[in-house]
Design a protein around this motif. Structure first.
Motif, PDB file in Angstrom:
ATOM      1  N   ARG A   1      10.140   4.106 -11.609  1.00  0.00           N
ATOM      2  CA  ARG A   1      10.101   6.211 -11.342  1.00  0.00           C
ATOM      3  C   ARG A   1       9.646   6.407  -9.630  1.00  0.00           C
ATOM      4  O   ARG A   1       9.997   7.860  -9.467  1.00  0.00           O
ATOM      5  N   GLN A   2       9.108   5.417  -9.362  1.00  0.00           N
ATOM      6  CA  GLN A   2       8.772   6.076  -7.800  1.00  0.00           C
ATOM      7  C   GLN A   2      10.471   6.463  -6.958  1.00  0.00           C
ATOM      8  O   GLN A   2      10.613   7.352  -6.014  1.00  0.00           O
ATOM      9  N   ILE A   3      11.560   5.825  -7.325  1.00  0.00           N
ATOM     10  CA  ILE A   3      12.771   5.218  -7.089  1.00  0.00           C
ATOM     11  C   ILE A   3      13.399   6.723  -7.207  1.00  0.00           C
ATOM     12  O   ILE A   3      13.826   7.720  -6.501  1.00  0.00           O
TER      13      ILE A   3
ATOM     14  N   TYR B   1       5.332  -2.574 -12.064  1.00  0.00           N
ATOM     15  CA  TYR B   1       5.372  -2.217 -11.400  1.00  0.00           C
ATOM     16  C   TYR B   1       4.903  -2.952  -9.780  1.00  0.00           C
ATOM     17  O   TYR B   1       5.679  -4.331  -9.366  1.00  0.00           O
TER      18      TYR B   1
ATOM     19  N   GLU C   1      12.134  10.244  -9.069  1.00  0.00           N
ATOM     20  CA  GLU C   1      11.578  11.119  -8.440  1.00  0.00           C
ATOM     21  C   GLU C   1      12.072  11.894  -7.866  1.00  0.00           C
ATOM     22  O   GLU C   1      12.453  12.279  -7.782  1.00  0.00           O
TER      23      GLU C   1
ATOM     24  N   LEU D   1      13.596   3.267  -2.466  1.00  0.00           N
ATOM     25  CA  LEU D   1      13.212   4.636  -2.544  1.00  0.00           C
ATOM     26  C   LEU D   1      13.860   5.532  -1.531  1.00  0.00           C
ATOM     27  O   LEU D   1      13.769   7.056  -1.807  1.00  0.00           O
TER      28      LEU D   1
ATOM     29  N   HIS E   1       3.606  -4.407  -7.798  1.00  0.00           N
ATOM     30  CA  HIS E   1       2.744  -5.884  -7.621  1.00  0.00           C
ATOM     31  C   HIS E   1       2.845  -6.285  -8.095  1.00  0.00           C
ATOM     32  O   HIS E   1       2.345  -7.849  -8.430  1.00  0.00           O
ATOM     33  N   GLN E   2       3.995  -6.390  -9.291  1.00  0.00           N
ATOM     34  CA  GLN E   2       5.230  -7.393 -10.145  1.00  0.00           C
ATOM     35  C   GLN E   2       5.430  -8.293  -9.107  1.00  0.00           C
ATOM     36  O   GLN E   2       7.373  -8.730  -9.667  1.00  0.00           O
TER      37      GLN E   2
ATOM     38  N   THR F   1       0.627  -0.766  -0.212  1.00  0.00           N
ATOM     39  CA  THR F   1      -0.276  -0.324   0.432  1.00  0.00           C
ATOM     40  C   THR F   1       1.297   1.838  -0.082  1.00  0.00           C
ATOM     41  O   THR F   1       0.678   2.110  -0.504  1.00  0.00           O
ATOM     42  N   ALA F   2       1.957   1.110   0.174  1.00  0.00           N
ATOM     43  CA  ALA F   2       3.203   2.073   0.156  1.00  0.00           C
ATOM     44  C   ALA F   2       3.527   2.752  -1.158  1.00  0.00           C
ATOM     45  O   ALA F   2       4.214   4.005  -0.339  1.00  0.00           O
ATOM     46  N   LEU F   3       3.663   1.763  -1.927  1.00  0.00           N
ATOM     47  CA  LEU F   3       3.942   2.798  -3.099  1.00  0.00           C
ATOM     48  C   LEU F   3       3.093   2.531  -4.232  1.00  0.00           C
ATOM     49  O   LEU F   3       1.915   1.644  -3.897  1.00  0.00           O
ATOM     50  N   SER F   4       3.084   3.297  -5.385  1.00  0.00           N
ATOM     51  CA  SER F   4       1.779   4.064  -5.483  1.00  0.00           C
ATOM     52  C   SER F   4       1.924   3.018  -6.644  1.00  0.00           C
ATOM     53  O   SER F   4       2.397   2.409  -7.021  1.00  0.00           O
ATOM     54  N   PRO F   5       0.083   1.861  -6.829  1.00  0.00           N
ATOM     55  CA  PRO F   5       0.491   0.501  -7.892  1.00  0.00           C
ATOM     56  C   PRO F   5       0.173   0.959  -9.491  1.00  0.00           C
ATOM     57  O   PRO F   5       0.820   0.381 -10.841  1.00  0.00           O
ATOM     58  N   TYR F   6       0.343   3.143  -9.257  1.00  0.00           N
ATOM     59  CA  TYR F   6      -0.125   3.323 -11.149  1.00  0.00           C
ATOM     60  C   TYR F   6       1.210   3.346 -11.464  1.00  0.00           C
ATOM     61  O   TYR F   6       1.600   3.635 -12.453  1.00  0.00           O
ATOM     62  N   TYR F   7       2.364   3.685 -11.017  1.00  0.00           N
ATOM     63  CA  TYR F   7       3.507   3.895 -11.339  1.00  0.00           C
ATOM     64  C   TYR F   7       4.545   2.833 -11.067  1.00  0.00           C
ATOM     65  O   TYR F   7       4.847   1.482 -10.295  1.00  0.00           O
TER      66      TYR F   7
END
Lengths: 356, 325
Positions: free
Chosen positions: A129-131, A169, A133, A185, A171-172, A119-125
């Motif tokens: 990318r999240q790292i 992503y 940013e 991150l 979830h993978q 839940t703490a990582l966005s499922p959409y990116y």
């Protein structure tokens, strides 16, 4: 002839990494306004942390561990939260700092690892990318540089084939890998302070050890100061240098990890130790949980907040436990009315035998 | 993604075949005999049989349906005239091709449906976003009352009022006319402004309220907190993280609303005196013009099915977890 000059107080706050600790929390109060009243989530907490050190904060759910650390990062909801006290990071005051100041520090000088990486990582990116940013934001790196940095970080935290996994992503990823990505991150900008909020609670035991080892290795490499929030004394035993035990928003005991585990002084710490299942213990001997449940912080008990669940109020005598709030001394010590001798005797005679 | 689309298009084809069959059954198996209308006052069985034959009503219903479906793709020769593909039959009323009528009217309805949707999505979602950004502010409260007001009015009530105020009295806006995108694109656009605005009013409140609550929910999500913990600015977090999470549900709600959107477009065109599918359908029903009814029905159903696929594709685009499933 000597001329006495007054010390120049105006330049005093800018202590150039002298004897002031790297992170210093003084008399921190965090209060939430709710419909039912004011929740005193953190009630006069103080602790210090040096670079390269790991501080374990232990306590039950709702003891104020996470709230303290969200307050350090300024991630509380300003609408209903009041924070008083002092949080000094490398000489910089964080309570009351502007959002802009905090945004520059967050993810850069101070970073946080959260408990549940799903839940703490966005499922959409993508993970990459999240790292990337915060790296782009704080270092001004280009997209390409940030991507290279993300791959480097993923490799560092032990993700296989980081060049391809960087485009996956969350979830993978498996749970353990996600938590590693979460660590990547948090560490992407080499923060001087890392707050790990129950970083292993959502993981399998085998993966837990790996993640804790990883944190330790990375700390040795970078000299990051770590605050490790956990309810698990086993996690503390292997990773922390010193420990603060929290109960009902207050620090009730403070000491080195060795001191807390070998000679705990506070009845609550005894209770925590007694609640740990041991592989070597006889199967027939039941665990000794702490009776009762954590108090409501809307209306905390008077005096010592632990007195409602404490087995030793009679030893203290009178109604001292329910009327007078015990103070936590600086340095090693506990906030309890029992005398030092009583604490030692009770621990050796009554508690220690149960822990074997 | 391609497999996803192929699967959805095949599914849609099956749905459309079913819809066409059921509507065919409903319309043509009804007790009202369309031949009676054409037969007139001095009707005798011979005439009636002839009309039946001319209209193709003498064959069994499945055969009629099959011929109808084949005609859509291949065209057919009807006793009353030639009907090239796509053939939706000839109107019982004046023997004109149903397709030419549909082709004439459909752009108005489609323009209204698309224009109205864009309008209410921009206004509704926009209001919701501002309310979520300024939670508890005066704007937040005023916006929620205004949108509530919007939901409690009717297009045919505020439509004439708006025409009177904005085009007759103030002269700011065109009172609305049928679009003709090929010869007069600018005029088409200005002619649609007022109808689209009025149509959008009934949808605002739902979207602004949903958007607001979705955003408030998203803003307290842990992954949004992580984004803040990374030091990302509050606007960045709001739009890139929270809005991204809210978009999926908003698109889903829009998908559910598609039917109402076409319904709203039809009411709006009636209110503004535009010539779209709506009044075509009404006149078809009043005159028991079955081929025309079928045509409107099928075009409407196809539109909704098509836009549903488009929305599903959007959804897959928004949420990578769906894309890969």
């Amino acid at each position: 002839m000597t001329t006495l000059t007054k010390p120049d107080t105006s330049s005093a706050p800018q202590d150039p990494a002298g004897d002031a600790p790297f992170l210093s929390v003084r008399d921190l109060y965090v209060r939430f306004a709710t419909e039912d009243g004011t929740v005193k989530a953190v009630d006069g907490l103080s602790f210090d942390l040096e670079r390269g050190e790991t501080l374990g904060i232990v306590g039950e759910s709702g003891s104020g561990k996470s709230v303290t650390n969200l307050a350090i990062l300024g991630l509380h909801n300003p609408r209903n939260t009041t924070i008083t006290g002092e949080i000094l990071l490398d000489g910089q005051e964080l309570t009351g700092a502007s959002q802009r100041t905090l945004e520059r520090l967050r993810g850069n000088k101070m970073a946080m690892i959260f408990q549940d990486s799903l839940t703490a990582l966005s499922p959409y990116y993508t993970v990459g990318r999240q790292i990337a940013e915060p790296f782009m934001k704080h270092t001004g790196a280009s997209r390409r540089e940030a991507r290279a940095r993300a791959i480097e970080m993923l490799a560092k935290v032990g993700i296989p084939q980081p060049q391809t996994r960087v485009d996956d992503y969350p979830h993978q990823f498996s749970g353990g890998m996600r938590q590693r990505a979460m660590i990547a991150l948090a560490l992407v900008c080499d923060p001087a302070l890392l707050i790990a909020d129950e970083p292993t609670t959502a993981l399998d035991v085998t993966v837990q050890a790996q993640v804790l080892d990883l944190l330790k290795d990375l700390q040795q490499e970078t000299g990051t100061a770590i605050i490790l929030i956990t309810h698990d004394l086993g996690v503390i035993a292997n990773t922390a240098d010193k420990v603060v035990v929290m109960y009902a928003g207050r620090a009730v005991e403070r000491g080195t990890t060795r001191e807390i585990l070998k000679e705990p002084q506070h009845p609550y710490a005894w209770g925590l130790l007694g609640s740990i299942p041991r592989l070597t213990a006889s199967v027939d001997v039941p665990l000794a949980p702490i009776p009762g449940s954590p108090p409501s912080l809307l209306n905390p008990p008077s005096g010592c907040p632990f007195h409602t669940r404490c087995a030793f109020t009679a030893t203290v005598g009178g109604d001292r436990c329910s009327t007078e709030r015990p103070q936590l001394p600086d340095g090693r010590g506990s906030a309890c009315h029992l005398t030092a001798e009583q604490k030692r005797d009770i621990f050796i005679e009554q508690i220690q035998p149960r822990l074997r | 993604m391609l497999r996803f689309l192929v699967r959805r298009v095949l599914g849609a084809a099956v749905i459309l075949v079913l819809i066409s069959f059921v509507t065919y059954l409903l319309f043509f198996a009804l007790p009202s005999d369309p031949a009676l209308l054409s037969c007139g006052k001095n009707c005798n069985p011979q005439n009636l049989a002839l009309i039946h034959k001319n209209l193709g009503l003498d064959k069994p219903i499945p055969v009629q349906w099959w011929n109808y479906v084949v005609g859509i793709f291949a065209g057919r020769h009807l006793p009353l005239g030639n009907c090239p593909a796509p053939c939706f039959g000839l109107s019982f009323n004046n023997d004109t091709s149903v397709w030419s009528l549909l082709k004439d009217r459909y752009p108005t309805t489609l323009s209204l449906a698309i224009g109205g949707s864009v309008t209410f999505l921009v206004i509704g979602v926009g209001l919701g976003l501002i309310s979520a950004w300024k939670q508890g502010s005066v704007f937040d409260r005023v916006a929620s009352s205004i949108s509530l007001l919007g939901q409690s009015v009717q297009i045919y009530f505020i439509g004439p009022l708006a025409i009177y105020l904005f085009s007759v009295q103030l002269g700011w806006l065109d009172r609305g006319h049928d679009p003709d995108w090929t010869s007069d694109p600018v005029g088409s656009l200005t002619g649609l402004v007022l109808p689209c605005l009025i149509m959008s009013v009934i949808f605002w409140s739902n979207y602004s309220r949903q958007t607001r609550s979705l955003m408030v929910e998203q803003l307290s999500e842990e992954h949004v907190r992580t984004a803040r913990a990374k030091g990302m600015g509050s606007k960045y977090v709001f739009f890139r993280y929270a809005l991204r999470g809210a978009m999926g549900p908003i698109v889903t709600i829009f998908g559910i609303d598609l039917g109402s959107v076409f319904g709203g477009a039809i009411i709006t065109e009636a209110t503004f005196g535009l010539h779209g599918l709506g009044n075509l359908a009404v006149s078809a029903v009043l005159q028991s013009d079955l081929p025309l009814e079928m045509g409107v029905m099928l075009v409407g159903a196809t539109s909704i099915v098509f836009f549903n696929i488009l929305i599903d594709a959007c959804y897959a685009f928004i949420d990578p977890r769906i894309r890969l499933a």
